[in-house]
Every structure is written in structure tokens, then in C-alpha cells.
Write a protein that holds these residues in place. Structure first.
Motif, PDB file in Angstrom:
ATOM      1  N   LEU A 135       0.808  -1.417  -0.052  1.00  0.00           N
ATOM      2  CA  LEU A 135      -0.163  -0.074  -0.098  1.00  0.00           C
ATOM      3  C   LEU A 135       0.833   1.273   0.072  1.00  0.00           C
ATOM      4  CD1 LEU A 135      -3.019  -1.101   2.415  1.00  0.00           C
ATOM      5  CD2 LEU A 135      -2.945  -0.753  -0.062  1.00  0.00           C
ATOM      6  N   LEU A 136       2.095   1.292   0.841  1.00  0.00           N
ATOM      7  CA  LEU A 136       2.920   2.240   0.783  1.00  0.00           C
ATOM      8  C   LEU A 136       3.544   2.378  -0.585  1.00  0.00           C
ATOM      9  CD1 LEU A 136       4.764   1.686   4.217  1.00  0.00           C
ATOM     10  CD2 LEU A 136       3.242   3.736   3.627  1.00  0.00           C
ATOM     11  N   LEU A 137       3.796   1.525  -1.027  1.00  0.00           N
ATOM     12  CA  LEU A 137       4.617   1.469  -2.613  1.00  0.00           C
ATOM     13  C   LEU A 137       3.497   2.182  -3.500  1.00  0.00           C
ATOM     14  CD1 LEU A 137       6.644   0.047  -4.791  1.00  0.00           C
ATOM     15  CD2 LEU A 137       4.894  -1.765  -4.838  1.00  0.00           C
ATOM     16  N   GLY A 138       2.382   1.579  -3.355  1.00  0.00           N
ATOM     17  CA  GLY A 138       1.242   1.939  -4.416  1.00  0.00           C
ATOM     18  C   GLY A 138       1.188   3.458  -4.464  1.00  0.00           C
ATOM     19  N   ALA A 154       1.599   8.785  -6.552  1.00  0.00           N
ATOM     20  CA  ALA A 154       2.076  10.193  -6.395  1.00  0.00           C
ATOM     21  C   ALA A 154       3.037  10.505  -7.534  1.00  0.00           C
ATOM     22  CB  ALA A 154       2.759  10.590  -5.123  1.00  0.00           C
ATOM     23  N   VAL A 155       3.920   9.581  -7.751  1.00  0.00           N
ATOM     24  CA  VAL A 155       4.731   9.960  -9.063  1.00  0.00           C
ATOM     25  C   VAL A 155       4.403  10.084 -10.287  1.00  0.00           C
ATOM     26  CG1 VAL A 155       6.606   8.893 -10.291  1.00  0.00           C
ATOM     27  CG2 VAL A 155       6.700   8.793  -7.732  1.00  0.00           C
ATOM     28  N   CYS A 156       3.517   9.139 -10.618  1.00  0.00           N
ATOM     29  CA  CYS A 156       2.337   9.106 -11.915  1.00  0.00           C
ATOM     30  C   CYS A 156       1.775  10.348 -12.097  1.00  0.00           C
ATOM     31  CB  CYS A 156       2.090   7.846 -12.296  1.00  0.00           C
ATOM     32  SG  CYS A 156       2.907   6.376 -12.331  1.00  0.00           S
ATOM     33  N   MET A 157       1.133  10.707 -10.839  1.00  0.00           N
ATOM     34  CA  MET A 157       0.098  11.736 -10.910  1.00  0.00           C
ATOM     35  C   MET A 157       0.865  13.156 -11.530  1.00  0.00           C
ATOM     36  SD  MET A 157      -2.306  12.441  -7.719  1.00  0.00           S
ATOM     37  CE  MET A 157      -2.987  14.005  -7.705  1.00  0.00           C
ATOM     38  N   LEU A 198      17.237   4.337  -3.279  1.00  0.00           N
ATOM     39  CA  LEU A 198      16.134   4.966  -3.877  1.00  0.00           C
ATOM     40  C   LEU A 198      15.388   3.909  -4.561  1.00  0.00           C
ATOM     41  CD1 LEU A 198      17.575   7.664  -5.846  1.00  0.00           C
ATOM     42  CD2 LEU A 198      16.255   7.704  -3.981  1.00  0.00           C
ATOM     43  N   SER A 199      15.764   2.574  -4.225  1.00  0.00           N
ATOM     44  CA  SER A 199      15.174   1.206  -4.986  1.00  0.00           C
ATOM     45  C   SER A 199      13.903   1.152  -4.446  1.00  0.00           C
ATOM     46  CB  SER A 199      15.933   0.356  -5.041  1.00  0.00           C
ATOM     47  OG  SER A 199      15.161  -0.918  -5.412  1.00  0.00           O
ATOM     48  N   PHE A 200      12.704   1.116  -4.800  1.00  0.00           N
ATOM     49  CA  PHE A 200      11.194   0.904  -4.534  1.00  0.00           C
ATOM     50  C   PHE A 200      11.296  -0.689  -4.092  1.00  0.00           C
ATOM     51  CE2 PHE A 200       8.109   4.138  -5.979  1.00  0.00           C
ATOM     52  CZ  PHE A 200       8.930   5.219  -5.483  1.00  0.00           C
ATOM     53  N   TYR A 201      12.164  -1.499  -4.826  1.00  0.00           N
ATOM     54  CA  TYR A 201      12.004  -2.913  -4.596  1.00  0.00           C
ATOM     55  C   TYR A 201      12.770  -3.285  -3.286  1.00  0.00           C
ATOM     56  CZ  TYR A 201      12.052  -7.950  -5.513  1.00  0.00           C
ATOM     57  OH  TYR A 201      11.849  -9.363  -5.244  1.00  0.00           O
ATOM     58  N   VAL A 251       8.363  10.017  -0.310  1.00  0.00           N
ATOM     59  CA  VAL A 251       8.220  10.046  -1.808  1.00  0.00           C
ATOM     60  C   VAL A 251       6.886  10.550  -1.936  1.00  0.00           C
ATOM     61  CG1 VAL A 251       8.320   8.634  -3.971  1.00  0.00           C
ATOM     62  CG2 VAL A 251       9.901   8.469  -2.372  1.00  0.00           C
ATOM     63  N   THR A 252       5.713   9.884  -1.652  1.00  0.00           N
ATOM     64  CA  THR A 252       4.555  10.261  -1.905  1.00  0.00           C
ATOM     65  C   THR A 252       4.133  11.838  -1.463  1.00  0.00           C
ATOM     66  OG1 THR A 252       3.877   8.182  -1.072  1.00  0.00           O
ATOM     67  CG2 THR A 252       1.879   9.801  -1.233  1.00  0.00           C
ATOM     68  N   GLY A 253       4.543  12.427  -0.333  1.00  0.00           N
ATOM     69  CA  GLY A 253       4.646  13.947   0.063  1.00  0.00           C
ATOM     70  C   GLY A 253       5.258  14.674  -0.925  1.00  0.00           C
ATOM     71  N   VAL A 254       6.490  14.234  -1.369  1.00  0.00           N
ATOM     72  CA  VAL A 254       7.135  15.269  -2.189  1.00  0.00           C
ATOM     73  C   VAL A 254       6.670  15.265  -3.517  1.00  0.00           C
ATOM     74  CG1 VAL A 254       9.291  15.321  -3.711  1.00  0.00           C
ATOM     75  CG2 VAL A 254       9.489  14.873  -1.097  1.00  0.00           C
ATOM     76  N   PHE A 255       6.051  14.164  -4.017  1.00  0.00           N
ATOM     77  CA  PHE A 255       5.507  14.216  -5.449  1.00  0.00           C
ATOM     78  C   PHE A 255       4.227  14.822  -5.539  1.00  0.00           C
ATOM     79  CE2 PHE A 255       9.103  11.606  -6.733  1.00  0.00           C
ATOM     80  CZ  PHE A 255       9.061  11.933  -7.895  1.00  0.00           C
ATOM     81  N   LEU A 256       3.547  14.827  -4.601  1.00  0.00           N
ATOM     82  CA  LEU A 256       2.177  15.331  -4.173  1.00  0.00           C
ATOM     83  C   LEU A 256       2.432  16.907  -4.240  1.00  0.00           C
ATOM     84  CD1 LEU A 256      -0.080  13.194  -1.951  1.00  0.00           C
ATOM     85  CD2 LEU A 256      -0.019  13.458  -4.500  1.00  0.00           C
ATOM     86  N   PHE A 257       3.443  17.291  -3.492  1.00  0.00           N
ATOM     87  CA  PHE A 257       3.617  18.696  -3.431  1.00  0.00           C
ATOM     88  C   PHE A 257       4.190  19.287  -4.891  1.00  0.00           C
ATOM     89  CE2 PHE A 257       7.438  21.753  -3.151  1.00  0.00           C
ATOM     90  CZ  PHE A 257       6.589  23.007  -2.141  1.00  0.00           C
ATOM     91  N   LEU A 258       5.086  18.535  -5.494  1.00  0.00           N
ATOM     92  CA  LEU A 258       5.353  18.958  -6.760  1.00  0.00           C
ATOM     93  C   LEU A 258       4.293  18.920  -7.919  1.00  0.00           C
ATOM     94  CD1 LEU A 258       8.712  16.665  -7.597  1.00  0.00           C
ATOM     95  CD2 LEU A 258       8.498  19.209  -6.871  1.00  0.00           C
TER      96      LEU A 258
END
Lengths: 316, 233
Positions: free
Chosen positions: B134-137, B142-145, B190-193, B215-222
């Protein structure tokens, strides 16, 4: 209610808006007149906070749109040029969504019902927006702008693309709304603005060229002193006779339009009605007057004239 | 935010996207599940190891429409002129995608229940893995958004998202190419895996959780910054 000061918007090196300032008083219906590409939509997008100005400020009821966007936006209802509709939703779903989005604090069902009644879309509430005609879509967009009874309504070319009957309906509706809201509406049609608005602002190429009541505007644009006449008779003599008339500033032949008939442009000093004089002279000489009309100004002419006038005003 | 969330959730299932996503997700994970059961393995580790790739590669499907469509259809004019903070807008859209993602992942609950009925199932490992995915998702969404905010073309948003997910999922392999320890560690960090794998062994390491959340927070912010910038250009 709305104060716009020294608005400048630059897109790259192009100036879309060049130092626009005006105020809109409480309860006023303000018309925004200008040809396509004059900067009407840009101004409206800035007032509503959709785009930001390069410089200048917009204040809505004391709230600066960039400093206190939420307070300012709460007072605004906006119908952009293209109604911002989610076409996959039904009218009901869409309005319910917009209601929640705007955080309206009125009883939901009753309020949506009231707004639907006002713009007469009660009969299509269950239909998917994708399947609605342009006229209905425009009205759904208007309903969206009306949600929450905002103090100010901003309508960008609300009658574009509608048929004449719908145009009359929407105009009547806007006038009705003007009794309870402050309205800014844009248009590139002069008679429309004259019919609906208390005050008119004219912009051209990003600059404000006139600001006044429709009466003042139409006086400034009065065309009585500019005539086009068609006369049967000898061209040179007619021209000479017309030129000798009182208060005539200019007379020019436009050439032969029918066999033996010539068109002439006659221009008098501003404020003089020369129609009687012109027809009298023609009859005295025994020529036949076949037609007379005030020279119609195209929108371009109007702007040209207004721009010239404002330049003169600056010098004075 | 609630209005945006409800509208986006509905939009997933009014059109085909939500169903297509869930169908693909269930199909892929179903095949893996079948293989696991058939070969007599009772650990959920394998289930999640494969879900890792399926999740990452399918996420662009969920996010491609989120912001690009509003720009294309000009419905952003409604959203951005409403009394709504950009953060509410971005979070509402994010949460909608995340809930559909979680709905997809939810299939593993009955799957795990069935396995546990017939074997000695390690539930703690299952739960930490579920938290991990769920964290990964969330981070992937966020990155794809961000790509969806950058373009008004859904296909471009999807392709950019997919390529990025592909690269991110293979950071481990890239890391092994480098001889420099510093580069290797940076890439593995940095590896998600690697981060995800740590969680699937039944231990919740706070640094991994923190990694995905940031990562989620940073990309939502961006994403919010991109939307803000579009007003000024």
C-alpha cells in the motif's frame, strides 16, 4: 465590489493586457466589450483567479484574489467561455458536485432545485450532459455559476453559439439576475451589451479604450452625422452641391453603383443632423434620392474611433 | 476534498478505466496465486513479490486521466475558481486513485484466507507485506500523478508514468552494474524494490515506511506546484 488595478498580463513578449484598471460597483451589470482576442477572457480569468496577472491587483469585496483566494472565490460565480462541464455526469450529479466543491452552506436539494428552476433546466436534470444541446449546456454552466448565490457573477460570452430565441431568454435571465447580483458579462456584440448593461467597458488589444454608460457610449459612437446617400444625377455636380452644404466636413464619391447612380459619403461636424439638408439640396437640383442611411460602423471602426477619441482626450 | 474524491471515484467506475484496471490486476495476481497454490507454497512472500511489478506497471492506468483530462476539457476552470485549496484538489484526486488501488490489493485478503485454511499461514508477514504494497502504491501513484499534471494528453501521461515505473522497478539491476559502492548504495536507497522487500519479510522498518511516505509527499507537493505554475505561464 470589484476593484481591478493596473492589470498587466504578458504571454512571452506579447502583452495580452496592458494596464487595465476599473471598478465595479455593488449591484451593477457591467458589460465588457471588445473584439475577439482583445483580452476579455484573460481579464475574467484573472478576476476569478484561474490565471495570475503579471502585475496588478484584483480585489473582490475587499479580498485580494492572490492573498485571500478562498474568501474572494467564495463571492464569485464564473461561467467561462466554454462551460466547464463534466460531460460524463448527469446534470443532477454535476450540480451536486459543484455544490460540494464550492462548499455552499445552503440546504442542498432545495437550492439546486431553485437554481435549476431559475435557468429552466428542470426537465433535463436526469440526463447525461454529453447528450445535451449547446443551449442547455450553457444553462447548466450558468446554473453552476449561480450555486451558492454568489455576490458576483462573471459570464464570459454567455450567448455565443445560442439560437436567437435562446439568446433573448438568456439576456432576460441575466437582467433578472442583475437585480440581486453584481454581474460582469463580456461580449463582442455591441447591441447585446447596450441591451443588458448599466455600464460598458471597451477594451481593444489589451487596453481599456472606453468606460461609460451605454448612452454615453452610443453618443460617442453616434453615426447620425455620417451618411451614405445614393443619388441619380451627374457625379461631379452632386459632389460639389453636397460639399457646399452647411456643417459638412467631408463629401466623397464612392463611384457608380447602378447605371447613372452614384453613392456618396457625407460627413458633418459632430452633433449636426444633416439628413434634411442633404435631401433638400438633392431635390432642389432635380436629382433623385434613391437611398440614405447612416454609415454603419463595424466593430473595428468603433474601436478605431474610440482609440482616436481617447488619444485626443489624453492630449486635452 | 470530499467532493473531488467522490467525483473521481465515481468517474473510475462510470467509464471503463476502473474496471479495466481491476480486471487486469485480478487477472495477473490471480495467475500468480494459482501458481503458488498449485506448487504447494504457503508463503505470501511470492504473492507480493509479483504484485510488486503488477502494481507498479498498472498504476499509470489509474493516474493518467486524473489531472490531464481536467486541463483538456477545461473543467480545471471550475476546480481552480472554486474556493478550494490546491492541496485539497491534489489530495482528493490522489486518494481516489489510492482507494481503487487498495480495492485491487484487497483481493489478497480472501486469497490469503483460503491458503491459511489449508496450511500454516504466516499472517504477520502477510500484514507487513500488505502495508508495504500500500505504501508502494501510494508512492507510485504520486509519482505518476505528476506526469498527469504536466500534460493534457492522457496517453503521454500514461507512457511517461509507465517508463518511469519501469526504470524505478529496475533500479536494483542498474545498481549491480556499478562498481562504485557510493553509487550502488545511492541507487539501492532509492530502489522501490529493496525498500518494499524489507517489508515483506515481516519486519516493519521505520526508515522504509518513511521513505515511501516522503516520496508520496514530495511528489504530491510537486504536482501542486506544477498546477500553481500553470496559472502564471
Amino acid at each position: 465590489m470589484i476593484e481591478v488595478q493596473h492589470l498587466v498580463k504578458r504571454y512571452g513578449s506579447k502583452r495580452a493586457l496592458d494596464d487595465i484598471s476599473f471598478t465595479v460597483r455593488d449591484g451593477e451589470i457591467l458589460g465588457f466589450l471588445g473584439p475577439n482576442g482583445a483580452g476579455k477572457s484573460t481579464t475574467m480569468n484573472i478576476i476569478t483567479g484561474y490565471v495570475s496577472a503579471t502585475s496588478g491587483t484584483v480585489t473582490v469585496d475587499g479580498h485580494e484574489i492572490l492573498e485571500e483566494p478562498l474568501e474572494a472565490k467564495r463571492k464569485l460565480g464564473y461561467l467561462p467561455e466554454m462551460p466547464p462541464l463534466y460531460v460524463d455526469m448527469t446534470v443532477e450529479e454535476y450540480l451536486s458536485f459543484a455544490f460540494d466543491l464550492k462548499k455552499v452552506k445552503l440546504p442542498k436539494r432545495e437550492h439546486i432545485e431553485e437554481v435549476c428552476g431559475l435557468v429552466r433546466i428542470g426537465d433535463v436534470r436526469g440526463r447525461v450532459i454529453r447528450h445535451l444541446s449547446k443551449g442547455y449546456r450553457q444553462r447548466v454552466g450558468l446554473a453552476q455559476a449561480l450555486l451558492g448565490n454568489p455576490d458576483v457573477l462573471i459570464l464570459d460570452e454567455p450567448t455565443v453559439g445560442l439560437d436567437p430565441k435562446q439568446i433573448i431568454e438568456i439576456r432576460a435571465l441575466i437582467r433578472e439576475l442583475g437585480e440581486r447580483h453584481t454581474v460582469i458579462l463580456s461580449s463582442h456584440i455591441l447591441p447585446e451589451v447596450q441591451a443588458v448593461c448599466d455600464r460598458v467597458i471597451v477594451i481593444n488589444k489589451g487596453r481599456l479604450v472606453a468606460d461609460g454608460t451605454p448612452e454615453e457610449l452610443s453618443h460617442a459612437l453616434s453615426t447620425d452625422h455620417k451618411l451614405t446617400v445614393r443619388v441619380e444625377g451627374p457625379e461631379a455636380e452632386i459632389l460639389k452641391a453636397l460639399g457646399r452644404l452647411k456643417h459638412i466636413e467631408r463629401a466623397a464619391s464612392l463611384g457608380e453603383r447602378e447605371p447613372g447612380c452614384y453613392d456618396f459619403n457625407v460627413e458633418a461636424s459632430s452633433g449636426y443632423d444633416i439628413r434634411r439638408g442633404v435631401s433638400g439640396t438633392i431635390f432642389e437640383h432635380g436629382w433623385a434620392l434613391l437611398g440614405m442611411r447612416s454609415s454603419e460602423l463595424s466593430l473595428e471602426d468603433i474601436f478605431l474611433q474610440l482609440t482616436e477619441d481617447s488619444a485626443e482626450g489624453d492630449e486635452a | 476534498m470530499g467532493a473531488i474524491l467522490r467525483r473521481e471515484l465515481n468517474a473510475y467506475f462510470r467509464g471503463a478505466v476502473g474496471y479495466v484496471y481491476l480486471a487486469l490486476f485480478y487477472a495477473f495476481t490471480g495467475v500468480i496465486y494459482f501458481i503458488i497454490v498449485y506448487s504447494g507454497l504457503s508463503s505470501s512472500m511470492y504473492l507480493f513479490a509479483y504484485s510488486f511489478y503488477v502494481s507498479m506497471y498498472l498504476v499509470p492506468l489509474l493516474t493518467m486521466r486524473l489531472l490531464s483530462e481536467d486541463r483538456k476539457l477545461r473543467t480545471d476552470q471550475l476546480l481552480l475558481t472554486s474556493p478550494l485549496r490546491l492541496s485539497e484538489l491534489v489530495c482528493g484526486k490522489f486518494l481516489a486513485a489510492f482507494l481503487v488501488f487498495a480495492l485491487g490489493m484487497g483481493i489478497t485478503v480472501p486469497e490469503a484466507a483460503v491458503i491459511s485454511a489449508f496450511s500454516n499461514f504466516d499472517w504477520p508477514v502477510y500484514f507487513t507485506s500488505l502495508v508495504g504494497i500500500l505504501l508502494l502504491g501510494g508512492a507510485s501513484i504520486a509519482v505518476c500523478m505528476l506526469f498527469s499534471a504536466l500534460t493534457e494528453n492522457q496517453i503521454i501521461a500514461a507512457v511517461l508514468g509507465f517508463v518511469t515505473m519501469l526504470l524505478l522497478s529496475m533500479l536494483d539491476q542498474f545498481a549491480s552494474v556499478f562498481s562504485s559502492e557510493a553509487v550502488k548504495n545511492a541507487l539501492l536507497g532509492l530502489s522501490f524494490y529493496t525498500r518494499f522487500f524489507n517489508l515483506t519479510v515481516g519486519v516493519i522498518d521505520f526508515s522504509d515506511v518513511f521513505f515511501f511516505l516522503s516520496v508520496t509527499g514530495v511528489f504530491l507537493f510537486l504536482t501542486a506546484r506544477v498546477l500553481e505554475k500553470q496559472r502564471w505561464s
